[in-house]
Structure formats: structure tokens, C-alpha cells
Design an enzyme around this catalytic site. Structure first.
Site, PDB file in Angstrom:
ATOM      1  N   SER A  72       0.367  -1.242   0.063  1.00 32.98           N
ATOM      2  CA  SER A  72       0.165  -0.256   0.226  1.00 32.98           C
ATOM      3  C   SER A  72       1.018   1.144   0.195  1.00 32.98           C
ATOM      4  O   SER A  72       2.329   1.142   0.609  1.00 32.98           O
ATOM      5  CB  SER A  72      -0.734   0.184   1.496  1.00 32.98           C
ATOM      6  OG  SER A  72      -1.701   1.229   1.567  1.00 32.98           O
ATOM      7  N   TYR A  93      -2.404  -1.164  10.444  1.00 29.25           N
ATOM      8  CA  TYR A  93      -1.972  -0.655   8.707  1.00 29.25           C
ATOM      9  C   TYR A  93      -1.256  -0.757   8.130  1.00 29.25           C
ATOM     10  O   TYR A  93      -0.090  -1.437   7.512  1.00 29.25           O
ATOM     11  CB  TYR A  93      -2.973  -0.391   8.070  1.00 29.25           C
ATOM     12  CG  TYR A  93      -3.328  -0.664   6.896  1.00 29.25           C
ATOM     13  CD1 TYR A  93      -4.331  -1.787   6.638  1.00 29.25           C
ATOM     14  CD2 TYR A  93      -3.031  -0.071   5.872  1.00 29.25           C
ATOM     15  CE1 TYR A  93      -4.309  -2.033   4.714  1.00 29.25           C
ATOM     16  CE2 TYR A  93      -3.230   0.353   4.230  1.00 29.25           C
ATOM     17  CZ  TYR A  93      -4.032  -1.747   4.101  1.00 29.25           C
ATOM     18  OH  TYR A  93      -3.705  -1.353   2.239  1.00 29.25           O
TER      19      TYR A  93
END
Length: 263
Positions: free
Chosen positions: A145, A158
């Protein structure tokens, strides 16, 4: 190698929809047989699996698995190889998110995010690397990401998991570099998926904004292009990284984020 396609078997975790499904289509278009994976019942993804096979003329299979279970990862790899043949491509795409300040972040959400976004990828790599190195060829792509490169408030687990995934990518790349195996990471920003699309009306209502304003001023605020990446674009990059043309690209983290991490 798989006798039918000549490209072998690709296992794509979290591929019943969204980015994972886009990657599965791109790999199938390149001639790979594809093992799909998700948490849905097999009947719920049968149409997607059949469309993938019919569109690209490859073999496909699906396995439901909870990859937070350490044993489930090994079982998934074993099932993929039993049904489609030796895994020549692994794409670690399965993931989950939860947003909360650190002081309020629940333990169970922290453990879940690290288990699925990081530990499952480690276990899958561990399971396929011996076969890949023995055959002298393999491709591993980790879907990280933009949050593997930069941070945002409220996303401690995350961000930690995706940063860890980039470290894992680099380590695995170094360990396999002399065995014909490459290991790379793709770092998407905001990607237009059914999940993202479904969230926009509620966000617009909650913030008193139009849907166009939510897209431009909330979701795409960090992306200088002010455009979503597409699942086809992510898939195309993954397919390239799995090609012979990318044989000298390993240990890389490639952003597809509209310039987000260039700032």
C-alpha cells in the site's frame, strides 16, 4: 510448468473481488492457471471463477480459507498445487483494515490486521519458496500500500503491517536472488473497487457533501492526479512483474498512487 498454458499456476490470495480479482484476470490473460481465494462460499464465487476460465482459456479453482489461521495458509498452498500444479506465481493480496486512534485501538483488531496483512504473507512465501528455488524460477508479488511507504493517523496496525510487508519483500528478494525467483511489492493508493464505491454514498451523507466532493476532497485528497487507480492497472503491473522482462526487478516497492508518495 503447466502443460496446458506453459505459464504454471498462480495463487492469488484475497482474489474473489477488487484488486485481487483484477490481478487474477491479468495473470490469466498472460496464460497462468489461477487459484482464487477468499472467505466466501464457493457457490458465491463460481460465476467469477467460470468467467475467468472462459475469458482467458485457462484452468481455475477456488479455495475458501481464513488466512489468519497459520495452518490454513499451508493447506491453501497444498490445495492449489494438488488441483493446478506447482505454484510459479504467488500474489499476497488478502488484507483487512480498521481505523482508530492508537489510544483506542482494540487488541483484537491489531492482531487481526497483522495476522492477515503480514503473517499470512510470510507463511505463504515460506510455503512456496522451496519449490520455486528448486525449480530455478518463481515470482512473488506482495500487494502492500502507499501506507507501506507513508503513514496516516488512525491506521497504526495497517501502516505497521504494510511497512513490515515491504521489509519482508526485501528480505525474501535477497534470499532468493540467485535462484531465479523475484519478490516485489506493489503499493497502491486509492483504487476504484466495488468496496470503495459502496462507501461513498454513506460518507457523503455523513459529511454533508456530494459524492463528487467525497471522491475529490476526501478519498483523493492525497493523490495529486485526483484520479483513482484501477484494478486493471494494478493487474497489469503484477503481470509485468511476473514476466521474463522483469527478471532483474527484485526487492522493489512500486507505488501506483497518483503521486501520493512523491510529495
Amino acid at each position: 510448468m503447466n502443460e496446458r498454458t506453459g505459464q504454471g499456476t498462480a495463487l492469488v490470495t484475497g482474489s474473489s473481488s477488487g484488486i485481487g480479482l483484477g490481478i487474477a484476470h491479468a495473470l490469466a490473460a498472460a496464460g497462468h492457471d489461477v487459484m482464487l481465494n477468499g472467505i466466501e462460499a464457493e457457490a458465491d464465487v463460481a460465476a467469477q471463477r467460470d468467467r475467468l476460465a472462459e475469458t482467458h482459456g485457462v484452468r481455475t479453482a477456488y479455495a475458501r480459507a481464513d488466512l489468519t489461521d497459520p495452518h490454513a495458509v499451508d493447506d491453501l498452498v497444498g490445495e492449489a498445487e494438488d488441483r493446478l500444479g506447482p505454484i510459479t506465481v504467488l500474489v499476497n493480496n488478502a488484507g483487512v483494515q480498521h481505523v482508530a486512534p492508537i489510544g483506542e485501538f482494540p487488541d483484537d483488531k491489531w492482531e487481526l490486521i497483522l495476522a492477515l496483512n503480514l503473517s499470512a504473507a510470510f507463511r505463504a512465501i515460506r510455503a512456496v519458496v522451496p519449490g520455486m528455488t528448486a525449480r530455478g524460477h518463481g515470482r512473488i508479488v506482495n500487494v502492500a500500500s502507499a501506507h507501506g511507504l507513508v503513514a496516516s493517523p488512525g491506521k497504526a496496525a495497517y501502516v505497521s503491517a504494510k511497512h513490515g510487508l515491504l521489509g519482508l519483500t526485501k528480505t525474501a528478494a535477497l534470499e532468493t536472488a540467485e535462484h531465479g525467483v523475484t519478490v516485489n511489492a506493489i503499493c497502491p493508493g486509492y483504487v476504484w473497487t466495488p468496496l470503495v464505491e459502496s462507501q461513498i454514498p454513506d460518507t457523503a451523507k455523513a459529511r454533508g457533501m456530494t459524492e463528487a466532493e467525497v471522491k475529490r476532497d476526501v478519498l483523493l485528497a492525497a493523490q495529486p492526479t485526483r484520479e483513482f487507480a484501477t484494478t486493471a492497472q494494478i493487474g497489469a503491473l503484477a503481470a509485468f512483474l511476473c514476466s521474463d522482462a522483469a527478471a532483474q526487478i527484485t526487492g522493489a516497492a512500486l507505488p501506483v498512487d497518483g503521486g501520493w508518495t512523491a510529495q
